[in-house]
Motif scaffolding. Sequence first.
Motif, PDB file in Angstrom:
ATOM      1  N   LEU A 214       2.572 -19.119 -18.815  1.00 54.60           N
ATOM      2  CA  LEU A 214       3.486 -19.962 -19.598  1.00 54.60           C
ATOM      3  C   LEU A 214       3.484 -19.548 -21.061  1.00 54.60           C
ATOM      4  O   LEU A 214       4.538 -19.493 -21.709  1.00 54.60           O
ATOM      5  N   LEU A 215       2.309 -19.239 -21.589  1.00 52.08           N
ATOM      6  CA  LEU A 215       2.200 -18.881 -22.999  1.00 52.08           C
ATOM      7  C   LEU A 215       2.935 -17.578 -23.299  1.00 52.08           C
ATOM      8  O   LEU A 215       3.599 -17.448 -24.333  1.00 52.08           O
ATOM      9  N   LEU A 216       2.849 -16.622 -22.390  1.00 56.34           N
ATOM     10  CA  LEU A 216       3.475 -15.320 -22.626  1.00 56.34           C
ATOM     11  C   LEU A 216       4.971 -15.334 -22.353  1.00 56.34           C
ATOM     12  O   LEU A 216       5.741 -14.647 -23.035  1.00 56.34           O
ATOM     13  N   ASN A 217       5.412 -16.120 -21.371  1.00 57.31           N
ATOM     14  CA  ASN A 217       6.802 -16.049 -20.924  1.00 57.31           C
ATOM     15  C   ASN A 217       7.686 -17.211 -21.356  1.00 57.31           C
ATOM     16  O   ASN A 217       8.908 -17.101 -21.258  1.00 57.31           O
ATOM     17  N   ARG A 218       7.094 -18.291 -21.813  1.00 57.78           N
ATOM     18  CA  ARG A 218       7.905 -19.478 -22.084  1.00 57.78           C
ATOM     19  C   ARG A 218       7.682 -20.089 -23.459  1.00 57.78           C
ATOM     20  O   ARG A 218       8.085 -21.221 -23.702  1.00 57.78           O
ATOM     21  N   ARG A 224       6.643 -13.669 -29.828  1.00 57.48           N
ATOM     22  CA  ARG A 224       6.118 -12.991 -31.016  1.00 57.48           C
ATOM     23  C   ARG A 224       5.123 -11.903 -30.633  1.00 57.48           C
ATOM     24  O   ARG A 224       5.073 -10.842 -31.273  1.00 57.48           O
ATOM     25  N   THR A 225       4.322 -12.162 -29.610  1.00 54.46           N
ATOM     26  CA  THR A 225       3.358 -11.165 -29.150  1.00 54.46           C
ATOM     27  C   THR A 225       4.066  -9.902 -28.684  1.00 54.46           C
ATOM     28  O   THR A 225       3.681  -8.781 -29.044  1.00 54.46           O
ATOM     29  N   VAL A 226       5.121 -10.066 -27.899  1.00 52.78           N
ATOM     30  CA  VAL A 226       5.892  -8.920 -27.411  1.00 52.78           C
ATOM     31  C   VAL A 226       6.566  -8.199 -28.579  1.00 52.78           C
ATOM     32  O   VAL A 226       6.597  -6.961 -28.630  1.00 52.78           O
TER      33      VAL A 226
END
Length: 353
Positions: A214-218, A224-226
Amino acid sequence: MTQPASPAGAADAPVPGGPPPPAPAGRKEAPATTRRPLGLRADVRNLSLLAVLAVLVAVGGFTRPEQFLDTANLQLVLTQASVIGVVTVGMTFVITSGGIDLSVGAIVALASVWATTLATQEYGFAGILFTAVVVGLGCGLVNGLLIAYGGMVPFIATLAMLASARGLALQITEGRTQIVTVDAVLDLGVPDAYVLGIPPLVLVFAAVTAVGWLLLNRTVFGRRTVAVGGNPEAARLAGIDVRRQRLYLYLLSGLCCGIAAFLLIVLAGSGQNTNGNLYELDAIAAAIIGGTLLSGGRGTITGSVLGVLVFTTITNIFALNNLQSDVQQIAKGAIIVAAVLVQHRTARGATEH
């Protein structure tokens, strides 16, 4: 009545309700289906990993059917995958941002021995869990400050942390194994604590995986990480505080190491300075074969988890068949090389198209 002259560039502005303006000369418009092939490749990659996992299960079931397919052994595979899996979730975020963390195994060792000292065990379950998490966060904070604000290369900063954490762990234990005597901690590893046949450690791993996905995709944090991993300068110009984002990412990696250290304490019933040996290599390898781009800009939690399961299953099959560990390491190395070659080929194909 004479109309006022249009300002420079006004002719290029879109007319409300009208057709979109033509693309500037010399620049090709990106095809509308650019995103779809990327998602399709991710799906194919995950399906490929599932196929590999299915083949490994078939091999294990064929070579050692009674042992491998036993419920207790499958529970053991999932439990062992949980520890390195939690570390891999944090590693996936770091690699996605274009960084690397070579210190995760040493941080797990330091957190596990610090949390199992006699002084810490006097505070019971809460004391052990709190100490493991705080030590992990503290190491992640040091890494983040050195890299984000100290300007150190991630490889060098985390390599220094690896050496320091290992040395401190050895100093705390004096080379001895620290036995856990807190029943509330040890009880989490017994079958009576399983929920519907699922070990509590696996449930923690599932929860960390869900939160990480959830943190990475939503979330904005994931985007911001990407962005930081894809192009740090463009991310900075877009208003992202790149240094603060990197600090947060290494804090997240340290947090995952602290949680993994607690899971390892439950699994082993002790704290040792040798805990977490080569975890950094396993976590990086699992993330890479799962589809996380080593140069940053793309990451997948689902793929990383599948990579962890593939490696853990390989280890289990080799152990059941009494095969030497050096052959196992060769097999892992071959898988890593194959995954990187596939990544390079995929990236080159995307650039050409």
